[in-house]
Design an enzyme around this catalytic site. Structure first.
Site, PDB file in Angstrom:
ATOM      1  N   TRP A 159     -33.580  29.655 -16.347  1.00 12.09           N
ATOM      2  CA  TRP A 159     -33.969  31.753 -16.779  1.00 12.09           C
ATOM      3  C   TRP A 159     -34.042  31.129 -18.194  1.00 12.09           C
ATOM      4  O   TRP A 159     -32.904  30.069 -19.031  1.00 12.09           O
ATOM      5  CB  TRP A 159     -33.149  31.945 -16.453  1.00 12.09           C
ATOM      6  CG  TRP A 159     -32.398  33.613 -17.448  1.00 12.09           C
ATOM      7  CD1 TRP A 159     -33.501  34.172 -17.194  1.00 12.09           C
ATOM      8  CD2 TRP A 159     -31.259  34.420 -17.932  1.00 12.09           C
ATOM      9  NE1 TRP A 159     -32.686  35.881 -18.250  1.00 12.09           N
ATOM     10  CE2 TRP A 159     -32.120  35.222 -18.107  1.00 12.09           C
ATOM     11  CE3 TRP A 159     -29.994  34.071 -18.566  1.00 12.09           C
ATOM     12  CZ2 TRP A 159     -31.107  36.531 -18.907  1.00 12.09           C
ATOM     13  CZ3 TRP A 159     -29.259  34.407 -18.733  1.00 12.09           C
ATOM     14  CH2 TRP A 159     -29.543  35.911 -19.113  1.00 12.09           C
ATOM     15  N   ASP A 209     -24.457  30.304 -12.285  1.00  8.92           N
ATOM     16  CA  ASP A 209     -25.178  32.172 -12.500  1.00  8.92           C
ATOM     17  C   ASP A 209     -24.902  32.755 -10.959  1.00  8.92           C
ATOM     18  O   ASP A 209     -26.263  32.170 -10.240  1.00  8.92           O
ATOM     19  CB  ASP A 209     -25.655  31.721 -13.247  1.00  8.92           C
ATOM     20  CG  ASP A 209     -26.451  32.876 -13.971  1.00  8.92           C
ATOM     21  OD1 ASP A 209     -25.724  34.046 -13.830  1.00  8.92           O
ATOM     22  OD2 ASP A 209     -27.430  32.844 -14.524  1.00  8.92           O
ATOM     23  N   LYS A 233     -28.423  43.939 -11.945  1.00  7.94           N
ATOM     24  CA  LYS A 233     -29.250  44.130 -10.594  1.00  7.94           C
ATOM     25  C   LYS A 233     -28.736  44.647  -9.290  1.00  7.94           C
ATOM     26  O   LYS A 233     -29.396  45.707  -8.993  1.00  7.94           O
ATOM     27  CB  LYS A 233     -29.917  42.885 -10.854  1.00  7.94           C
ATOM     28  CG  LYS A 233     -30.647  42.203 -11.304  1.00  7.94           C
ATOM     29  CD  LYS A 233     -30.288  41.791 -12.713  1.00  7.94           C
ATOM     30  CE  LYS A 233     -31.163  41.046 -13.764  1.00  7.94           C
ATOM     31  NZ  LYS A 233     -30.355  40.636 -15.111  1.00  7.94           N
TER      32      LYS A 233
END
Length: 370
Positions: free
Chosen positions: A96, A178, A214
Site C-alpha cells: 500500500w 496491518d 471497510k
C-alpha cells in the site's frame, strides 16, 4: 458499494446510530487518550480470538486510532521512539502506497522492500520472500498484511505463514500486522485472522493495526485500533502508556461517535450477528464481481490468462496490465485505476463489467509500450 455503484451504509450501522440518537445518557465529553475501551477490548477479541491466551494473560493492550492509517502512524512512531536499534522496517514489494509515505517521514528509519509477488506466476514468491527476510538486519520490524494483501490480493497459506514465522523467529524480527479487510477473504473473521493468531501462539511480541472503514463501512468516522502484544503484562501496559503519550502529542483523544457505533456492532449479540451477515454480503458481492469480470474477459476473447482475477482476494485485483495500458484505460475509457494495474473490485457492477472487459481488450491490443 452496492450493485448500482453507490456507497452502502450497513443497515446494522443505521440501527446502531438510531440507538445512540435515542440514548439520553450520552454526552459530548472527550474520550480518554486510549479511546472507548468497550470498542478497543472488542476489537482485540475480533482479531486475537474470544479465548486468546495473550488476552487472558493480560499481555495484549490496545488503543483507539484514527482508522488504519492512524493505527499505523502510532505504531511507526512507537517503533521509532521505543524500539532501540531498529533502523529498518521491511515492507512487501509491492505494498500500500501509504506505508512508504509514512515510513519515509520517520527520521532514522529506513523503508526496505522484501520480495513478495512474482509477476510471472501471479503468486506469492515465498522462497524469495523468506530469503530476503533471512538477510534482514536482526531486530528489524517486518510489516505483514494479515489478509487480502493490498494491492495484489494474494495471501500466503497457513502453512506458508508458518515458514514466514520461522524466519521471523530465527532472525528476531518484530512483526507489525496491518489488517484492514478481516472477513473480506473468506467471509469468516476467525479464518482471516489466522496468521495473526498463529504468531500470537508462537509467542511473538507484535503490533496489530486494524481498520473498521471497510468492514463496517465507517470510512468517514475514522475508526481503527492498534494492539500491542507483549511478553508480559507489565511490558504490555508500559508500552500502552507510551502509545497514549504519542496520541496526546498528535490529537489528544479520538472521536466518540464511530467508536460507539462499532462497539454496539461488536458487543451486542444480536447486532454482532447482523453485522457478520453484512460482511458476508460484502464478501459475496466482491466474489461475484470477480466472476462477472472474469466471464466478461473470456467472452470478449481478451488475450492472456485472467484466472488470477478469481484466485485473488479482497477488494483489489492486481490485473497484470502495464503502465501504458492503464494510462490508456484512464484517458480513453475513463476507467480509473492505479498505474500499477490495481483495480478496485467494488467499483464493478453487473452493468459495467462488459464495458470494462471490452476496454481492457482495446488497451491490450492497442496500447503502445514506452
Amino acid at each position: 458499494r452496492n450493485d448500482a455503484g453507490k456507497p452502502w451504509v450497513l443497515p446494522v450501522v443505521k440501527k446502531a446510530e438510531s440507538m445512540l440518537a435515542s440514548d439520553d445518557t450520552l454526552n459530548k465529553e472527550y474520550l480518554s487518550m486510549g479511546g472507548l475501551q468497550s470498542f478497543t477490548d472488542a476489537a482485540m477479541r475480533l482479531v486475537l480470538g474470544e479465548n486468546s491466551a495473550v488476552m487472558l494473560e493480560d499481555r495484549a493492550v490496545a488503543l483507539q486510532s484514527l482508522s488504519g492509517t492512524g493505527a499505523l502512524y502510532i505504531a511507526f512512531q512507537f517503533i521509532r521512539q521505543f524500539y532501540p536499534g531498529c533502523k529498518d522496517i521491511l515492507v512487501s514489494d509491492p505494498s500500500w502506497g501509504n506505508h512508504k509515505l509514512m515510513i519515509d517521514r520517520m527520521e532514522g528509519i529506513n523503508y526496505v522492500k522484501y520480495t513478495y509477488y512474482n509477476p510471472k506466476t501471479m503468486m506469492v514468491d515465498l522462497d524469495a520472500m523468506c530469503a530476503d527476510l533471512e538477510k534482514a538486519t536482526e531486530g528489524s520490524v517486518v510489516l505483514l498484511h494479515a489478509c487480502a494483501h493490498n494491492p495484489t490480493g494474494i495471501d500466503p497459506s497457513l502453512e506458508e505463514w508458518r515458514k514466514i514465522a520461522d524466519v521471523c523467529k530465527r532472525r528476531k524480527l518484530f512483526p507489525l500486522f496491518d489488517i484492514a479487510y478481516q472477513g473480506y477473504v473468506s467471509g469468516n473473521f476467525d479464518e482471516d485472522a489466522s496468521a495473526i493468531r498463529l504468531f500470537a501462539e508462537l509467542g511473538f511480541e507484535m503490533l496489530i493495526c486494524q481498520s473498521f472503514a471497510k468492514i463496517m463501512g465507517l470510512y468517514a468516522e475514522r475508526i481503527g485500533n492498534v494492539t500491542f502484544v507483549g511478553k508480559t503484562a507489565e511490558i504490555a501496559h508500559k508500552c500502552l502508556s507510551q502509545m497514549k503519550i504519542i496520541v496526546r502529542s498528535i490529537y489528544s483523544n479520538p472521536p466518540a461517535h464511530g467508536a460507539r457505533v462499532a462497539s454496539i456492532c461488536l458487543n451486542n449479540r444480536e447486532m454482532r450477528m447482523e453485522w457478520e451477515e453484512c460482511v458476508k454480503k460484502m464478501h459475496a458481492r466482491i466474489r461475484n464481481m470477480r466472476t462477472c469480470l472474469h466471464t466478461a474477459l473470456k467472452t470478449a476473447n481478451v488475450p492472456g490468462n485472467w484466472d488470477h482475477i478469481l484466485t485473488q482476494n479482497g477488494m483489489f485485483s492486481y490485473t497484470g496490465l502495464t503502465k501504458s495500458q492503464c494510462e490508456l484505460l484512464i484517458e480513453k475509457h475513463h476507467i480509473y485505476l492505479l498505474k500499477t494495474g490495481r483495480i478496485s473490485m467494488c467499483g464493478l457492477t453487473a452493468d459495467n463489467c462488459k464495458y470494462v472487459a471490452n476496454a481492457i481488450l482495446d488497451v491490450v491490443q492497442n496500447a503502445k509500450e514506452n
